[in-house]
Design a protein around this motif. Sequence first.
Motif, PDB file in Angstrom:
ATOM      1  N   MET A 147       0.843  -1.180   0.000  1.00 20.12           N
ATOM      2  CA  MET A 147       0.000   0.000   0.000  1.00 20.12           C
ATOM      3  C   MET A 147       0.883   1.236   0.000  1.00 20.12           C
ATOM      4  N   SER A 148       0.514   2.200  -0.791  1.00 17.98           N
ATOM      5  CA  SER A 148       1.249   3.450  -0.909  1.00 17.98           C
ATOM      6  C   SER A 148       0.651   4.493   0.022  1.00 17.98           C
TER       7      SER A 148
ATOM      8  N   GLU B 107      -5.487  12.283  -6.225  1.00 18.42           N
ATOM      9  CA  GLU B 107      -5.747  10.914  -6.670  1.00 18.42           C
ATOM     10  C   GLU B 107      -7.183  10.784  -7.172  1.00 18.42           C
TER      11      GLU B 107
ATOM     12  N   THR C  69      -9.158   8.377  -7.158  1.00 14.61           N
ATOM     13  CA  THR C  69     -10.022   7.610  -6.251  1.00 14.61           C
ATOM     14  C   THR C  69     -10.492   8.431  -5.053  1.00 14.61           C
TER      15      THR C  69
ATOM     16  N   ASP D 200      -4.190   6.670   3.670  1.00 17.75           N
ATOM     17  CA  ASP D 200      -4.271   5.442   2.894  1.00 17.75           C
ATOM     18  C   ASP D 200      -4.981   5.675   1.565  1.00 17.75           C
ATOM     19  N   GLU D 201      -5.179   4.612   0.816  1.00 17.71           N
ATOM     20  CA  GLU D 201      -5.775   4.711  -0.511  1.00 17.71           C
ATOM     21  C   GLU D 201      -7.215   5.209  -0.491  1.00 17.71           C
TER      22      GLU D 201
END
Length: 177
Positions: A1-2, A36, A38, A134-135
């Motif tokens: 995870m990035s 991002e 998302t 987090d994402e």
Amino acid sequence: MSRKIAFLHTALAQEDGWRQVLPAGYFRAQDGRPHEPTLKKGWFMDKSVADRLINQVKAKGKIMVDYEHAWLFAALKAQNGEQPEPVPAAAWIYADDIKWQEDGLWVKPRWTKRAKQMVDDEEYTGLSATFTYDESGKPDLLMNVALTNDPALTNLKGLTNLAALNQLAALSNPFTD
């Protein structure tokens, strides 16, 4: 995870010493961050996210408030093999100095004499929280807080700035154990 990194700036005007550093709900910077695809609604903060951040501070014992994100710049220099500058503390935030309220995450810095004088003299007018996320856009680590004067975020009580460095937006946390 990035992990991504962001810096938040809040005004220092509250009389009781408590400052809001992360808002409840969705939030984003005036310049549109996070970028991002998302994270169309932005970053997200609620009580469960705040509880995780608060527990991290409790487990660590304290987090530092520095001047103008000096600790991050020092870490980046060290990663690049350069000699970092010293990073003096402006204040410390202990377990009892961080709390969740319905409108977001709040901190009460314990100022050093030098920093208190600078705040009292209005040489510094804001705080900037540095966190990874987090994402899904939920903050997952409150890295530190900094004294700064660079306003940008408008949707928090007392919050006047999100000051993130574009070149650091994709930086993974350099302080993972």
